[in-house]
Scaffold this active site. Structure first.
Site, mmCIF file in Angstrom:
data_model
loop_
_atom_site.group_PDB
_atom_site.id
_atom_site.type_symbol
_atom_site.label_atom_id
_atom_site.label_comp_id
_atom_site.label_asym_id
_atom_site.label_seq_id
_atom_site.Cartn_x
_atom_site.Cartn_y
_atom_site.Cartn_z
ATOM 1 N N GLU A 55 0.895 -1.173 -0.089
ATOM 2 C CA GLU A 55 -0.061 -0.023 0.168
ATOM 3 C C GLU A 55 0.855 1.225 -0.037
ATOM 4 O O GLU A 55 1.924 1.137 0.681
ATOM 5 C CB GLU A 55 -0.900 0.038 1.322
ATOM 6 C CG GLU A 55 -1.857 1.200 1.378
ATOM 7 C CD GLU A 55 -2.758 1.075 2.609
ATOM 8 O OE1 GLU A 55 -3.900 1.405 2.713
ATOM 9 O OE2 GLU A 55 -2.042 0.872 3.481
ATOM 10 N N LYS A 137 -8.834 3.218 -2.093
ATOM 11 C CA LYS A 137 -9.297 2.798 -1.035
ATOM 12 C C LYS A 137 -10.796 3.186 -0.391
ATOM 13 O O LYS A 137 -10.941 4.491 -0.579
ATOM 14 C CB LYS A 137 -8.200 3.147 0.280
ATOM 15 C CG LYS A 137 -8.492 2.197 1.527
ATOM 16 C CD LYS A 137 -7.194 2.587 2.590
ATOM 17 C CE LYS A 137 -7.517 1.876 3.622
ATOM 18 N NZ LYS A 137 -6.287 1.951 4.611
ATOM 19 N N CYS A 172 -5.082 -2.772 2.610
ATOM 20 C CA CYS A 172 -4.825 -2.859 4.302
ATOM 21 C C CYS A 172 -6.326 -3.072 4.821
ATOM 22 O O CYS A 172 -6.639 -4.413 4.585
ATOM 23 C CB CYS A 172 -4.849 -1.211 4.631
ATOM 24 S SG CYS A 172 -4.277 -1.004 6.133
#
Length: 363
Positions: A55, A137, A172
């Protein structure tokens, strides 16, 4: 709708996948692009066909936000924004060309600069150099919200067809969002890249277990088991010099050098790689065959034989609301054009891989 996967979950072809564990070129866009290209070349030279990155690998994950007050953080975040990577840029073009030259597929995590805002983004780049998926995200986590905006409806579509199977991507803590995962599994991923920041040993300095490298790795392992897919867990390393640059020195949750926990998991959750030193840059590899998925899903397929969608199902709205809409028909038609956007939904619903043909090769 009946689905025919190609290659199927019984395909016995063996190929190599790679999960990156590396230190970013902190706050350095050009240096970060150079490092991505070096890693792609190295992994491809080892035979890797799919390569997963952490990430926010460019220009690095800003733990600075968690570790300092705003006065200290502001010294870093201004430079961070200046070194973020736009989706359509010469720097991204360099990465695409490197992927094409390597004849590989990558999932890259990066801080995307779009206008004046930042997003926690991922791109999937195919062996012909095309960006097949660009997503953000869905929800920035905790202190990430101070500089990163949330993803849009396009970002729900996070699985694409590659020559070696259907490849997905998660960032994540998206690994533990139940409804997002249900939508993810409904796109029939066979392999996925879980991008992670650096994380450290459980309980370091009183830190919550859920933020540890062990917990993060187990989340990728869990998605592999739930979805019956291969999981590439990819993360950062932080050196003492990197910690100093990002103003992390002395923060009690961290030990430097450290932060790494990269691994590759099979669709049954089994580890396919040995544990790695958390303070060492490395690339972990595994030789896989999609036929292992067939073995697992014969027992439990959460999108088929092990589901009850007549009782429980997820409804997806998937709509973006623009800041301005037009009521007159001529103006409304103009509003339908979305320049520079990757069509994630179309890519997600394509179940065969066709290599792009350049205009030059047609001549």
């Amino acid at each position: 709708m009946p689905i025919t996967l190609s290659p199927s979950n019984s395909d016995r072809q063996v190929f190599k996948v790679a999960a990156v564990q590396a230190e970013p070129a902190w706050l350095d866009l050009q240096g970060g692009v150079d490092k991505v290209i070096r890693i792609v070349r190295e992994a491809a030279a080892e035979g890797a066909k799919i390569i997963g990155f952490p990430e926010l690998f460019v220009p690095g994950y800003p733990w600075t936000l968690w570790a300092n007050n705003f006065l200290v953080t502001s010294q870093v975040v201004n430079e961070y924004q200046a070194n973020a990577l736009p989706l359509h840029s010469p720097e991204m073009d360099r990465i695409r060309e490197a992927v094409k030259a390597a004849d590989a597929t990558i999932v890259l995590g990066f801080a995307e600069r779009d206008g004046a805002s930042l997003y926690i983004a991922q791109v999937t780049i195919l062996p012909d150099g095309r960006i097949a998926n660009h997503r953000r995200k869905m929800k920035a986590t905790h202190y990430e919200k101070t500089i990163f905006a949330d993803g849009n409806a396009q970002s729900l579509y996070n699985v694409v067809q590659t020559p070696y199977g259907r490849l997905g991507s998660l960032n994540c803590w998206e690994h533990m969002q139940p409804w997002l995962k249900t939508h993810f599994y409904s796109q029939y991923p066979q392999i996925f890249v879980g991008g992670w920041p650096p994380a450290f040993a459980p309980g370091t300095g009183g830190s919550p277990y859920i933020l540890s490298g062990e917990a993060c790795s187990r989340m990728t392992q869990n998605v592999s088991m739930e979805g019956g897919c291969f999981g590439l867990c990819c993360c950062h390393v932080v050196s003492e010099a990197g910690a100093e640059k990002m103003k992390l020195t002395g923060f009690p949750w961290f030990t430097f050098p450290g932060g790494g926990f990269s691994a590759i998991y099979g669709p049954d959750g089994g580890a396919l790689t040995e544990p790695v030193d958390p303070g060492v840059e490395t690339i972990v590899y595994a030789d896989i065959s999609l036929s292992k998925i067939g073995e697992v899903k014969l027992v439990a397929d959460t999108m088929g034989n092990y589901s009850r969608f007549d009782l429980l199902h997820t409804e997806v709205h998937g709509q973006n609301w623009a800041p301005v809409t037009y009521s007159l028909s001529a103006e409304a038609k103009n509003n339908e054009v979305t320049p520079n956007e990757i069509n994630n939904r179309e890519s997600s619903q394509t179940f065969t891989y066709n290599r792009a043909v350049s205009e030059e090769s047609k001549v």
